[in-house]
Scaffold this motif. Structure first.
Motif, mmCIF file in Angstrom:
data_model
loop_
_atom_site.group_PDB
_atom_site.id
_atom_site.type_symbol
_atom_site.label_atom_id
_atom_site.label_comp_id
_atom_site.label_asym_id
_atom_site.label_seq_id
_atom_site.Cartn_x
_atom_site.Cartn_y
_atom_site.Cartn_z
ATOM 1 N N LYS A 28 0.855 -1.170 0.005
ATOM 2 C CA LYS A 28 -0.173 -0.159 -0.033
ATOM 3 C C LYS A 28 0.868 1.247 -0.006
ATOM 4 C CE LYS A 28 -3.770 -0.146 2.442
ATOM 5 N NZ LYS A 28 -4.871 -0.235 1.819
ATOM 6 N N TRP A 29 1.858 1.039 0.571
ATOM 7 C CA TRP A 29 2.827 2.309 0.728
ATOM 8 C C TRP A 29 3.563 2.452 -0.564
ATOM 9 C CZ3 TRP A 29 4.022 0.295 6.196
ATOM 10 C CH2 TRP A 29 3.332 0.850 7.209
ATOM 11 N N PRO B 74 -9.970 -5.219 8.950
ATOM 12 C CA PRO B 74 -9.995 -4.227 9.700
ATOM 13 C C PRO B 74 -10.380 -4.027 11.119
ATOM 14 C CG PRO B 74 -11.847 -4.012 8.316
ATOM 15 C CD PRO B 74 -11.148 -5.521 8.200
ATOM 16 N N TYR B 75 -10.293 -3.076 12.100
ATOM 17 C CA TYR B 75 -10.785 -3.079 13.192
ATOM 18 C C TYR B 75 -12.354 -3.540 13.339
ATOM 19 C CZ TYR B 75 -6.488 -0.340 14.237
ATOM 20 O OH TYR B 75 -5.213 0.233 14.504
ATOM 21 N N GLU C 170 -7.431 -3.869 5.573
ATOM 22 C CA GLU C 170 -8.168 -3.537 4.552
ATOM 23 C C GLU C 170 -9.562 -3.461 4.724
ATOM 24 O OE1 GLU C 170 -7.758 -2.489 1.571
ATOM 25 O OE2 GLU C 170 -5.644 -2.958 1.045
ATOM 26 N N PRO C 171 -10.311 -2.426 4.588
ATOM 27 C CA PRO C 171 -9.742 -1.176 4.462
ATOM 28 C C PRO C 171 -8.981 -0.416 5.634
ATOM 29 C CG PRO C 171 -12.035 -0.598 4.598
ATOM 30 C CD PRO C 171 -11.639 -2.265 4.734
ATOM 31 N N TRP C 172 -8.372 0.699 5.324
ATOM 32 C CA TRP C 172 -7.913 1.536 6.720
ATOM 33 C C TRP C 172 -8.878 2.064 7.391
ATOM 34 C CZ3 TRP C 172 -2.971 4.729 5.013
ATOM 35 C CH2 TRP C 172 -1.935 4.089 4.693
ATOM 36 N N HIS C 173 -8.870 2.079 8.717
ATOM 37 C CA HIS C 173 -9.684 2.684 9.581
ATOM 38 C C HIS C 173 -9.153 4.546 9.328
ATOM 39 C CE1 HIS C 173 -11.068 4.520 13.405
ATOM 40 N NE2 HIS C 173 -12.129 3.621 13.329
ATOM 41 N N PRO C 174 -10.050 5.187 9.591
ATOM 42 C CA PRO C 174 -9.689 6.554 9.710
ATOM 43 C C PRO C 174 -8.362 6.977 10.294
ATOM 44 C CG PRO C 174 -12.147 6.438 9.262
ATOM 45 C CD PRO C 174 -11.551 5.153 9.708
ATOM 46 N N SER C 175 -8.179 6.379 11.464
ATOM 47 C CA SER C 175 -7.166 6.588 12.320
ATOM 48 C C SER C 175 -5.967 6.344 11.789
ATOM 49 C CB SER C 175 -7.418 5.662 13.617
ATOM 50 O OG SER C 175 -7.399 4.464 13.491
#
Length: 340
Positions: A37-38, A184-185, A144-149
């Protein structure tokens, strides 16, 4: 207070493992996916020697080798910022091999991690007058997906945002395991904060803190220079952010007592307290009284059950910055100013 240059577009992210690395699942697969991803976002990546090591006890390698990796990465030119691979148990043992004076003399660099990484994020501020980021470790970015944090944490590294509000839900039980490394979380619980006193709160101070499990271990050692730090920033005062990993409510109460009696809470301006991972009531003591009964004598604002640390999600905090907190109803905002 010294602040590092932010991560530039197409810059290089460095990874080290001064605590645990990413040698086992689900962390290895998550870390590998995070790298994809990075890279897709244009970043270059640089890896320390211990990222996948499991030669140590409670950390990735021997204490001298972990310290060597940290010093080389922090003082070297191979990366622009550093994200720790993970937390762990015995990062404290590398401290005797870390030359904090050389770090103080080096050009400042953003170091991000939490939990056992308190041993670096906290000491960068108190020993080196260098700001750090108390935020997620590398493997978390594989979800996946990233949490907003996680986007918030990257925004801090890149210098895009320094003001954050609490998240609407939190994770009571994680679904991440060896068979599901990228989930994800699992945020199912509504976020509800407690304010002491129970009114609209506005307060500010130098952000300082981390994981209490690690912080109390430093008290009374040669690495405990908190009182000197408080003198240098006496005009601002300290805004403590604290959270716990393996401490139950009795242990939290003892930790708060120990920090108080070490003089750490003199000239405190307020407290941000994260949800404890082991917060079940014991013998009539809940996690609110475990904390507040010790510090209420200071008559400063306290906000509890905030998004810090081991109970996801976690808000990234710049340790050493001047922070301004507004808490009203069930909402709160932390705005950080990179003030000298």
């Amino acid at each position: 207070m010294r602040y590092a240059k932010f991560l530039p577009e197409n810059g290089t992210i460095g990874f080290i493992a001064p605590s645990f690395g990413c040698a086992i699942e689900p962390y290895k697969t998550a870390f590998l996916h995070a790298q994809e991803k990075w890279a897709a976002s244009g970043y270059k990546l640089h890896f320390g020697a211990n990222c996948y090591a499991q030669e140590g006890i409670g950390i990735s390698n021997t204490p001298p080798k972990c310290a060597e990796e940290l010093m080389s990465s922090y003082r070297g030119k191979d990366n622009d910022v550093i994200i720790s691979c993970g937390g762990g148990e015995l990062m404290c043992e590398i401290l005797d091999y870390v030359d904090f004076e050389k770090i103080r003399q080096a050009e400042p660099k953003w170091y991000m991690g939490y939990s056992d990484n308190t041993n670096m994020t906290f000491l960068l501020a108190t020993l080196c007058d260098t700001a750090s980021i108390y935020g997620p470790c590398a493997a978390a970015f594989g979800m996946e997906p990233w949490h907003p944090s996680l986007r918030d944490a990257m925004d801090v590294l890149a210098g895009k945002r320094l003001s954050f509000t609490g998240y609407d839900k939190w994770e009571k039980e994680s679904l991440k395991d060896e068979e599901h490394p990228l989930v994800p979380y699992h945020v199912t619980e509504d976020s509800v904060i407690r304010r002491f006193p129970d009114e609209t709160l506005d307060f500010s101070g130098r952000l300082l803190g981390g994981c209490m499990d690690c912080l109390v271990n430093l008290i009374g050692t040669k690495f405990d220079k908190v009182c000197d730090f408080m003198k240098r920033y006496e005009e601002d005062g300290v805004l403590w952010f604290l959270e716990a990993c393996d401490l139950n409510v009795m242990s939290i109460r003892r930790a708060m007592w120990q920090m108080e009696h070490a003089g750490w809470f003199e000239n405190c301006k307020g407290f941000l307290i994260g949800r404890p991972r082991l917060g079940e009531e014991m013998m009539g003591l809940d996690h609110y009284h475990a904390v507040y009964d010790v510090i209420k004598k200071y008559h400063v604002p306290v906000v509890m059950d905030v998004d810090i640390g081991h109970v996801a999600p976690m808000m990234p905090l710049v340790c050493g910055s001047k922070a301004y907190v507004h808490a009203e109803g069930n909402e709160y905002c932390v705005r950080m100013d990179l003030q000298d």
